[in-house]
Design an enzyme around this catalytic site. Structure first.
Site, PDB file in Angstrom:
ATOM      1  N   CYS B  71     -51.459 -40.705 -17.692  1.00  0.00           N
ATOM      2  CA  CYS B  71     -50.208 -41.100 -17.557  1.00  0.00           C
ATOM      3  C   CYS B  71     -49.388 -40.518 -18.537  1.00  0.00           C
ATOM      4  O   CYS B  71     -48.158 -39.923 -18.197  1.00  0.00           O
ATOM      5  CB  CYS B  71     -50.091 -42.569 -17.353  1.00  0.00           C
ATOM      6  SG  CYS B  71     -51.121 -43.269 -16.181  1.00  0.00           S
ATOM      7  N   HIS B  75     -45.397 -39.015 -18.853  1.00  0.00           N
ATOM      8  CA  HIS B  75     -44.450 -39.820 -19.161  1.00  0.00           C
ATOM      9  C   HIS B  75     -44.336 -40.160 -20.431  1.00  0.00           C
ATOM     10  O   HIS B  75     -43.472 -40.737 -20.893  1.00  0.00           O
ATOM     11  CB  HIS B  75     -44.748 -41.234 -18.458  1.00  0.00           C
ATOM     12  CG  HIS B  75     -44.935 -41.094 -16.728  1.00  0.00           C
ATOM     13  ND1 HIS B  75     -43.660 -41.222 -15.968  1.00  0.00           N
ATOM     14  CD2 HIS B  75     -45.890 -41.180 -15.963  1.00  0.00           C
ATOM     15  CE1 HIS B  75     -43.872 -41.036 -14.869  1.00  0.00           C
ATOM     16  NE2 HIS B  75     -45.455 -41.102 -14.885  1.00  0.00           N
ATOM     17  N   CYS B 217     -50.815 -69.151  -1.918  1.00  0.00           N
ATOM     18  CA  CYS B 217     -49.838 -69.947  -1.068  1.00  0.00           C
ATOM     19  C   CYS B 217     -49.896 -70.203   0.503  1.00  0.00           C
ATOM     20  O   CYS B 217     -49.920 -71.033   1.119  1.00  0.00           O
ATOM     21  CB  CYS B 217     -48.261 -69.851  -1.415  1.00  0.00           C
ATOM     22  SG  CYS B 217     -47.467 -70.545  -2.651  1.00  0.00           S
TER      23      CYS B 217
END
Lengths: 111, 256
Positions: B71, B75, B217
């Site tokens: 990465c 970046h 949930c």
């Protein structure tokens, strides 16, 4: 090597009570759980934790299956002299890991 | 007279308590936790989520896939390049013509740029990368939903949030808008602002994504949970993050 976060104050006054904190990445598998195949997952916990201060043991603990995954252990000791604090622990697979931290103790005694 | 007036006042207070949390009274789940759990999150050497963040930092710098690229090769330093990025997710993806979550963006980057095999949903590596990237925005206010292209998807997310479902016939809003601050069993119902994800949840004894939490949930109201990476999850996440706009990001949060 398991990921760990060790927190020892870098400096202290002579005679000061310092707090030492250790957060250890470990599954702490209890040995009571079953996997998707119905078979018991073998126990794998850290069962012994000890701390030495310049070679002298200042804290130790036996750990049991009820202790959470990624255990966080914190305790205090008295800063007497500069040197090395070594934390080591052993799990059921026989892996022993040792992490060390330096502490510098000033000459002035704590008031 | 006095009695009537005070009961009227009480009724007004009750109504205010059940109304949608206003802009001035929006609270993170952090504010509903006990002082011990708050202290655990606040101290980076006691917060177990930091273990995952550190794992993520390693992964960020490790080359992967056929491209043998990390990465960081594209970046650079995440502390500058990723600062503020997580505050805008889920964001609109031109290619997909739909919003995608931070996890989906990481997977997309991994497939297209690194040419690496995908990481499984909820795998420690994906959570670690996501936690590491989101951690770079800790303390910054959530800005999700500013892009006008997202509007229909936010509306869709609101629809899902207010739609009753499951054998218990509850909507998300029935608890998190109408009854926040009250107790469900031993637990306080928070306002459902997902500002700390991925979180270290003490009940899980592990890191987990918002989708894992939403699935919890839904199982709780006896509804069929949406699949990981499903558009419903993305829309719900988008709506919830838009709703949480202005609140600071906390990643990695600790929740009971």
């Amino acid at each position: 090597m398991a990921r760990t976060l060790i927190n020892v104050p870098a400096t202290a006054k002579r005679g000061e009570v310092v707090e030492i904190k250790a957060l250890i990445s470990h599954p702490m598998e209890t040995g009571f759980r079953t996997g998707s195949d119905g078979a018991l997952i073998p126990r794998d916990i850290i069962h012994r934790f000890a701390c030495t201060y310049n070679g002298e043991e200042v804290f130790s603990a036996d750990l049991f299956p009820a202790i959470t995954a990624n255990p966080f252990i914190t305790f205090t000791t008295v800063a007497e002299e500069s040197g090395e604090i070594a934390l080591s622990w052993t799990d059921d697979q026989g892996n022993t890991q040792t992490e060390t931290a330096k502490i510098t103790v000033g000459q002035d005694p704590v008031e | 007279m006095t009695v009537r007036r005070s009961s009227l006042a009480a009724a007004v207070i009750l109504l205010a308590g059940t109304a949608l949390a206003s802009d001035t009274d929006r609270r993170s789940g952090f504010d509903f936790m006990g002082p011990q759990t708050q202290a655990m999150q606040a101290d980076d050497t006691a917060n177990p989520g930091m273990l995952s963040v550190l794992d993520g930092e390693d992964l960020w710098n490790t080359p992967a896939g056929a491209a043998n690229r990390s990465c960081a090769d594209c970046h650079g330093d995440a502390a500058t390049s990723m600062r503020g990025v997580a505050t805008r997710y889920p964001s609109y993806d031109e290619k997909a013509k739909a919003p995608i979550t931070l996890d989906q963006r990481i997977l997309q980057c991994r497939a297209d740029r690194q040419e690496a095999p995908p990481l499984a949903w909820e795998s420690p590596d994906l959570l670690a990368l996501s936690a590491y990237v989101a951690h770079q925005s800790r303390g910054l206010p959530v800005e999700t939903g500013a892009d006008p292209q997202l509007t229909p998807f936010i509306d869709q997310g609101r629809e899902l949030f207010t739609q009753r479902q499951g054998q218990l016939d509850f909507s998300c809003a029935d608890c998190h808008d109408a009854n926040w601050g009250k107790r469900l069993g031993g637990a306080v119902i928070p306002q459902a602002h997902p500002t700390g994800y991925p979180i270290y949840r003490l009940e899980w004894q592990a890191m987990g994504s918002l989708q894992r939490r939403l699935r919890n949930c839904m199982a709780g109201v006896r509804a069929e949970p949406y699949g990981f990476g499903s558009p419903e999850h993305t829309e719900l996440e988008l709506f919830l993050m838009t709703r949480a706009r202005g609140l600071p990001l906390e990643t990695p949060g600790v929740r009971p």
